[in-house]
Each structure stands twice: as C-alpha cells, then as structure tokens.
Design an enzyme around this catalytic site. Structure first.
Site, PDB file in Angstrom:
ATOM      1  N   TYR A  30      48.064  62.435  48.291  1.00 16.29           N
ATOM      2  CA  TYR A  30      49.176  62.079  49.182  1.00 16.29           C
ATOM      3  C   TYR A  30      50.308  63.095  49.191  1.00 16.29           C
ATOM      4  O   TYR A  30      51.113  63.091  50.113  1.00 16.29           O
ATOM      5  CB  TYR A  30      49.728  60.694  48.819  1.00 16.29           C
ATOM      6  CG  TYR A  30      48.804  59.587  49.271  1.00 16.29           C
ATOM      7  CD1 TYR A  30      48.866  59.093  50.572  1.00 16.29           C
ATOM      8  CD2 TYR A  30      47.835  59.071  48.418  1.00 16.29           C
ATOM      9  CE1 TYR A  30      47.997  58.108  51.005  1.00 16.29           C
ATOM     10  CE2 TYR A  30      46.955  58.082  48.855  1.00 16.29           C
ATOM     11  CZ  TYR A  30      47.052  57.601  50.150  1.00 16.29           C
ATOM     12  OH  TYR A  30      46.193  56.620  50.584  1.00 16.29           O
ATOM     13  N   TRP A  89      43.289  57.245  54.847  1.00 15.23           N
ATOM     14  CA  TRP A  89      44.000  55.998  54.571  1.00 15.23           C
ATOM     15  C   TRP A  89      45.055  55.827  55.646  1.00 15.23           C
ATOM     16  O   TRP A  89      45.984  56.596  55.680  1.00 15.23           O
ATOM     17  CB  TRP A  89      44.653  56.008  53.179  1.00 15.23           C
ATOM     18  CG  TRP A  89      45.274  54.665  52.919  1.00 15.23           C
ATOM     19  CD1 TRP A  89      46.524  54.242  53.294  1.00 15.23           C
ATOM     20  CD2 TRP A  89      44.639  53.549  52.281  1.00 15.23           C
ATOM     21  NE1 TRP A  89      46.702  52.926  52.943  1.00 15.23           N
ATOM     22  CE2 TRP A  89      45.569  52.485  52.319  1.00 15.23           C
ATOM     23  CE3 TRP A  89      43.382  53.343  51.700  1.00 15.23           C
ATOM     24  CZ2 TRP A  89      45.275  51.226  51.770  1.00 15.23           C
ATOM     25  CZ3 TRP A  89      43.100  52.100  51.166  1.00 15.23           C
ATOM     26  CH2 TRP A  89      44.046  51.062  51.208  1.00 15.23           C
ATOM     27  N   GLU A 127      40.992  59.121  49.731  1.00 17.38           N
ATOM     28  CA  GLU A 127      42.177  58.655  50.473  1.00 17.38           C
ATOM     29  C   GLU A 127      43.074  59.841  50.778  1.00 17.38           C
ATOM     30  O   GLU A 127      43.227  60.745  49.949  1.00 17.38           O
ATOM     31  CB  GLU A 127      43.021  57.654  49.664  1.00 17.38           C
ATOM     32  CG  GLU A 127      42.456  56.284  49.553  1.00 17.38           C
ATOM     33  CD  GLU A 127      43.365  55.322  48.766  1.00 17.38           C
ATOM     34  OE1 GLU A 127      44.600  55.482  48.794  1.00 17.38           O
ATOM     35  OE2 GLU A 127      42.801  54.431  48.114  1.00 17.38           O
ATOM     36  N   GLU A 147      51.299  47.152  52.146  1.00 15.24           N
ATOM     37  CA  GLU A 147      51.450  48.315  51.271  1.00 15.24           C
ATOM     38  C   GLU A 147      52.141  47.910  49.952  1.00 15.24           C
ATOM     39  O   GLU A 147      53.222  48.348  49.625  1.00 15.24           O
ATOM     40  CB  GLU A 147      52.209  49.419  52.020  1.00 15.24           C
ATOM     41  CG  GLU A 147      52.459  50.713  51.275  1.00 15.24           C
ATOM     42  CD  GLU A 147      51.254  51.286  50.539  1.00 15.24           C
ATOM     43  OE1 GLU A 147      50.119  51.161  51.010  1.00 15.24           O
ATOM     44  OE2 GLU A 147      51.482  51.863  49.463  1.00 15.24           O
TER      45      GLU A 147
HETATM   46  C1  FCB Z   1      47.213  54.582  47.338  1.00 13.62           C
HETATM   47  C2  FCB Z   1      46.487  53.278  47.184  1.00 13.62           C
HETATM   48  C3  FCB Z   1      46.255  52.560  48.495  1.00 13.62           C
HETATM   49  C4  FCB Z   1      47.448  52.658  49.405  1.00 13.62           C
HETATM   50  C5  FCB Z   1      47.894  54.081  49.546  1.00 13.62           C
HETATM   51  C6  FCB Z   1      49.047  54.299  50.485  1.00 13.62           C
HETATM   52  O1  FCB Z   1      47.821  54.933  46.130  1.00 13.62           O
HETATM   53  O2  FCB Z   1      45.237  53.480  46.592  1.00 13.62           O
HETATM   54  O3  FCB Z   1      45.918  51.227  48.191  1.00 13.62           O
HETATM   55  O4  FCB Z   1      48.436  51.820  48.988  1.00 13.62           O
HETATM   56  O5  FCB Z   1      48.250  54.586  48.275  1.00 13.62           O
END
Ligand code: FCB
Length: 469
Positions: free
Chosen positions: A323, A416, A378, A423
């Site tokens: 992320y 994701w 993700e 969330e």
């Molecule tokens: C990750 C999680 C997922 C979601 C995303 C934004 O850490 O695995 O469940 O909340 O962030």
C-alpha cells in the site's frame, strides 16, 4: 538478548542506501510478453468486509469505545449488511466478468462456518463451494484466504491469538475447509497480514482485542507463524484434489503486508529505528519461511528465537500486500519505538497514505530472488472521488511489469478491492472499490468507477476479455 542479531540489523540500517523517489518507469506496450502465461489478474475482498450479517469478535468490537470514550469505529458505523455479498454473489461475479478478471481472492468466515466449537454450518460451506465452482466455470481462479483478521467469538473469548490453543483450532478449521472446498480450490492463503494484525490489535490497540504491549504482540506474531505452518500442513493433508488439472492440488502462501520504511532524517537513530521496523514488520515473516524459525527482536523488550516445525519451506508462493511508504522517526516513548508519518509534500490517498508506486517495484525486487513465485495479493487506494484510482492502478501495474521484466517471478496481481466495503476501524468512509456500492438502492447496486476502464485495458493487454455489463 541476541546481541549479534541486534548489531546486524543496526549495521545494515546504517549502511543501506536511501530509497529513490523516481516514478516507476516503463509502461508496457506488450504486457503479455512481459508477464508469464497464466498470469492472474483479479481483485480481492475479505468476508467480514463485504458479506454482511457476520457475528464475530469484530462485530463486538464495532459496538464499543476506547477507554477515553472515542468509538472503536471512526464513523460509528457497524459492518452490518456491508455489501451484502453473502446474498449477492451474482452481482459480484458480474462485476468480475465486466472487469475481465481471471482471478478472485476471497476469504471464508470462520465464525459462519463454525459458529460454536465443533459445530459446522454445512449450508454456509455449500455456499462457499458453490461460489468457488461458479468462479472456476467463469474462468476465474479462486484464491481462498482462511483467516482475514476476524475470529469467532468463542475463539476470541478463549484468548484468541494470545492462546496457544487457537493454533490447534485454526489448523483444524483449515483442514475442514480444505476438505470441503478442495475440489474447486487449489490456491490457498492461510493468514492475511499477521504483521498488521499484530500491530493494530496488540501494539496500537485500535483493533480487537485492543492490547498495547510489545511482548504480547511479539508472542501473537510468533503464534500466527506457528498457526500458518500448521494450517498449511492441514490444507496439504486434506486437499488432494487438483481442481484445474495443472498437477498441483494445492499452492499455499500467506498474504504479507510489506511497507517501505524510510528514515525520516539522516540521523543514525532514525535509520536504526527504521531498520528495526523493517526487520520486525517486513523481514521476520520471510526469514521464518527461509529458516524455519521465528526470530523477533525489539531491543530491551522482545527476544524470541524459536524453531517451528513445518515452517521452513511452507510457502509455495509469497503473497505481498503493498500500500505504500512510511517515514519513520525515532520515538522511544511509543511501544513501536517510532513515529510514522507522511511528509506534507507527498501525494496521498483519502486515508493520508503515501502514494509511492516505486515502492512496489522495490519490494518485488527485494523478494524476487527468494526462489518463490510472488502474487501481489493486495494493492489499492482509498479514493472517494474515484478520480485518482486509474493513475494509481496504472502506475502500480507498471511497477510490477518493470520488476517482471527484470526477472522477478511475479505471477499475479489482485486489486484491493472489488467493491467499496467496511474498512475496519475506519468504517465505510474510505472507498477502495473498483465498484461503488449504492447503499441507497434496495439491491445495493454496484456502480463502476473510472478505474474499471483502466483494469479492462490491462486485462485486454493480457489477452483477457472484459464482458459488456
Ligand atoms: C489491508 C487489509 C484489507 C484492507 C486493506 C485496505 O491491510 O488486508 O483487509 O483493509 O488493507
């Protein structure tokens, strides 16, 4: 205290080079040549965030407040009906077809399947099996996560991840699910983000069970690693059915959240603290797989070094959830010994997360030499307007392609998320979905955001065929 390990981490943090700012280069004219045959392009969700109607440790937490009165969930919303995906699989499948996806990462809800100890909800298992089967029929490979943050209440009240017994319970659950769904599922993910669960639930205390204790947190991470090893063993034992006929009945991995920890300054203290963050948060899970040992060190607080049977080589693939980046400054008063922040001049998501596509390239390069296939399990952005997501998706996918061209064995990408969803402590405010969910419409209509087109373009470049809605 393991002084050698402490010295090693400190030394490498002091001597490592700073992370580059350069954007990910090299958009890909012919993706199909850069990525391997059978590359999985999909989306990811988790049961509690989309299904609705769950009853677990999180539903309890959602109703509560911290000791100072702040509600556990920012906007005070309950997960409630969420996206109602439990009853709207057809709608979700239609979204996936429209995207041209050939994979879907979903999780099964332990509290639904085993509502009390030893009880088993056959109807729920049937429904998950039907989903996996229908996905397969539609040319969409299911990847099933067995534990995505939530615990049944009866497990949580027995101590949850603070109790060794949960390891046995999770392994038994994994075996049972594998037996039931194995005929339609080959690709398994044991646990989602053990490091995030540890940080949020046991270090920062903002998720259940609300602990703030370094030693407990480290113990939980160690237990999650042991549980992973046992769950992987149980899945191998119970799923002997090769659903897609590729010669592998199971491929098991973990979804590991990897972040870039950038020292906030040139100060050696910031560098060393960033190095410990990296060692604990990013590296420990990877080393555990390589050496079959859980080794966790926080100077002055934690020193775990334990061999775990079944852990070495227990990943058939490494799943990476990426992320973004944190800048890290030392803060010895905090249980994590640091303060993480994003400098003001950085582009950020609605949640204030640093948008740093270069980091995905760096992370893939870092773990690309492990000899394991990698899936990006993700990657996504909180973007209420939906206007930033197309560029975010493109830039991150380009970063992935660049790493693949340089030899990283990356085998898939799961965005994701498919839908806007619950969330966690942030409630419904952040929107991560490629599709918005219209809560005002009685059928929770799924509405395409602009990034659907970006996803479709990538799908087409991979030879996939998005369907008209
Ligand atoms: C990750 C999680 C997922 C979601 C995303 C934004 O850490 O695995 O469940 O909340 O962030």
């Amino acid at each position: 205290m393991n002084l050698r390990r402490i010295a090693k981490i400190a030394f490498s943090s002091l001597t490592s080079r700073p992370y580059p700012e350069s954007p990910a280069q090299g958009s890909a004219p012919a993706l199909a040549d850069a990525l391997p045959q059978g590359f999985l392009l999909g989306t990811a969700t988790a049961s509690h965030q989309v299904e609705g109607g769950n009853d677990n440790d999180w539903t309890d937490w959602e109703r509560g407040a911290h000791p100072d009165g702040t509600p556990h969930i920012k906007d005070r919303t309950l997960s409630g009906a969420a996206c109602d995906s439990w009853n709207r699989f057809d709608d979700d499948l239609a979204c996936m077809k429209m995207l041209g996806a050939n994979a879907y990462r979903m999780s099964v809800e332990w509290s639904r399947l085993e509502p009390s100890e030893g009880a088993w909800n056959e109807a729920a298992a049937d429904r998950y099996l039907a989903w996996a089967t229908r996905l397969r029929e539609a040319g969409i490979t299911p990847m099933v996560t067995l534990h995505h943050f939530t615990l049944p209440r009866w497990v949580a009240t027995q101590g949850g991840w603070m109790s060794d017994r949960t390891i046995d319970l999770a392994a038994a659950f994994a075996g049972r699910v594998a037996r039931r769904l194995g005929g339609a599922v080959d690709l398994w993910c044991t646990i989602n983000e053990p490091n995030v669960l540890m940080t949020m639930g046991y270090l920062k205390g903002i998720w259940p069970p609300g602990m703030r204790d370094q030693r407990i947190a480290a113990g939980v991470l160690a237990r999650l690693m042991k549980a992973h090893a046992r769950m992987a063993g149980a899945v191998h034992e119970n799923d002997k059915k090769d659903a897609d006929g590729d010669g592998h009945a199971t491929r098991i991995g973990i979804a590991h959240h990897v972040r870039i920890f950038q020292p906030a300054s040139r100060s050696p203290v910031d560098k060393v603290v960033s190095g410990f963050m990296d060692a604990l948060f990013n590296q420990a899970l990877v080393d555990a797989h390589l050496h079959g040992r859980v080794q966790l060190t926080v100077p002055g607080a934690v020193d775990i070094d334990e061999a775990v049977p079944g852990l070495a080589g227990s990943y058939d693939y490494l799943g990476i959830n990426y992320y973004g980046r944190d800048h890290v400054a030392a803060d010895l008063g905090d249980p994590s010994l640091s303060r993480q922040f994003v400098p003001e001049d950085r582009p950020v998501s609605d949640l204030g997360w640093d948008i740093y596509p270069e980091g995905l390239y760096l992370v893939l390069k870092r773990y690309g030499s492990l000899g394991l296939p990698i899936y990006v399990t993700e990657n996504g952005i909180a973007d209420r307007s939906g206007m930033s997501r197309p560029a975010f998706l493109r830039a991150h996918f380009d970063a992935l392609v660049r790493a693949a061209r340089e030899g990283v064995p990356v085998r898939g990408y799961f965005h994701w998320s498919l839908l806007d969803n619950f969330e966690w402590a942030e409630g419904f405010e952040p929107r991560f979905g490629l599709f918005r969910v219209d809560d005002d419409s009685p059928d929770k209509k799924r509405i395409a955001t602009p990034a659907v087109e970006t996803f479709q373009e990538i799908a087409r470049q991979l030879g996939l065929k998005p369907e008209a809605p």
